[in-house]
Write a protein that holds these residues in place. Structure first.
Motif, PDB file in Angstrom:
ATOM      1  N   GLU A 196       0.813  -1.212   0.000  1.00 29.90           N
ATOM      2  CA  GLU A 196       0.000   0.000   0.000  1.00 29.90           C
ATOM      3  C   GLU A 196       0.853   1.272   0.000  1.00 29.90           C
ATOM      4  O   GLU A 196       0.543   2.233  -0.712  1.00 29.90           O
ATOM      5  N   ASN A 197       1.924   1.261   0.780  1.00 30.42           N
ATOM      6  CA  ASN A 197       2.728   2.487   0.872  1.00 30.42           C
ATOM      7  C   ASN A 197       4.193   2.308   0.449  1.00 30.42           C
ATOM      8  O   ASN A 197       4.967   3.259   0.440  1.00 30.42           O
ATOM      9  N   GLY A 198       4.570   1.099   0.100  1.00 27.28           N
ATOM     10  CA  GLY A 198       5.939   0.836  -0.341  1.00 27.28           C
ATOM     11  C   GLY A 198       6.963   0.827   0.768  1.00 27.28           C
ATOM     12  O   GLY A 198       8.175   0.776   0.509  1.00 27.28           O
ATOM     13  N   TYR A 199       6.530   0.863   2.028  1.00 23.67           N
ATOM     14  CA  TYR A 199       7.464   0.855   3.153  1.00 23.67           C
ATOM     15  C   TYR A 199       8.169  -0.493   3.251  1.00 23.67           C
ATOM     16  O   TYR A 199       7.544  -1.545   3.129  1.00 23.67           O
TER      17      TYR A 199
END
Length: 273
Positions: A40-43
């Motif tokens: 979702e956020n690429g973390y």
């Protein structure tokens, strides 16, 4: 601590004492990948069990192993490859340690010279105790030109693996026989003191024991007057000079005029009693 729990990039970086940008770079070049990436956020997230692998990379980086070599190792990790890699780095470290020990010894010698400069009485002649030293020597005579001396010194520094001239100390030697016979310009050797010299075969041994120590300031053509002072002092004190006089400049780095040049003179002595 739940060792199966994923850690954020910030947590994982902090745990290993590095910047999270380092982990991002390792990921970008394919050296060390995160355990998972949040879709979702690429973390990036890391597993606790990745720590030994990262610590291995950080160790190799600290040993200045090139990234390309670390890449190759990471693709073919094994005890044998790790042993070979560490053997090479241990050998490199041993060489660096030896060099640093030699540099430290030379720096201590220069430091001692500076202390002497700040406290000495140029007119004083004294008796000092010295330890045995091994010296590389170069034979010269009155006809040896300065250019030839430079060539001979350069050859010896290469032979003994000196990286730079400042890795050693230098001086000249004149025999006591020549001094006693008034042949003050008949120098027969140059010496090089190389710190942490492994071999002693074929080297000149400067003996342990008592030495007359004196200083001369100014041009070399005035040194015979100082040697006459030393001869008179030895006679008054009932001392016999032996071997060689060892001369070393001690203030070349802090003067501009030859008139300010100071030579330390040391000669082995024995009591006549």
């Amino acid at each position: 601590m739940a060792k199966h729990r994923l850690l954020t990039i910030g947590q994982f970086a902090a745990m290993h004492g590095i910047n999270k940008k380092t982990l991002m770079w390792y990921d970008e070049i394919g050296l060390f990948k995160p355990a998972a990436v949040n879709p979702e956020n690429g973390y990036r997230c890391y597993d606790y069990h990745q720590s030994p692998i990262l610590e291995t990379i950080l160790l190799l980086r600290e040993l200045d192993v090139p990234i390309t070599e670390i890449h190759d190792f990471m693709k073919n990790r094994s005890a044998s490859n790790m042993k070979h890699l560490l053997e090479e780095r241990i050998a490199d470290l041993d060489m660096q340690i030896t060099h640093l020990q030699a540099v430290r010894k030379t720096l201590c010698s220069h430091f001692s010279d500076m202390e002497t400069l700040l406290t000495m009485d140029l007119s004083k002649i004294s008796i000092v105790e010295k330890e045995e030293r091994c010296l590389v020597t170069i034979d010269i005579d009155r006809d040896t030109t300065f250019e030839k001396e430079v060539e001979l010194i350069t050859s010896e520094t290469v032979k003994y693996g000196l990286g730079r001239l400042h890795d050693a100390t230098y001086g000249s030697m004149i025999s006591v026989v020549n001094i006693q016979n008034g042949r003050f310009d008949n120098y027969t050797k140059l010496f090089i003191e190389i710190p942490n010299l492994k071999q002693t075969d074929g080297l000149h041994i400067q003996p342990k024991g008592k030495y007359i120590q004196a200083f001369h300031k100014g041009r070399w053509d005035k040194i015979p007057l100082r040697y006459q002072d030393i001869l008179n002092y030895a006679e008054r004190q009932g001392l016999t000079l032996s071997g060689f006089s060892y001369e070393k400049g001690i203030n070349e780095a802090v003067i501009d005029r030859i008139e300010d040049y100071i030579v330390k003179i040391e000669i082995p002595v024995k009591s006549n009693d």
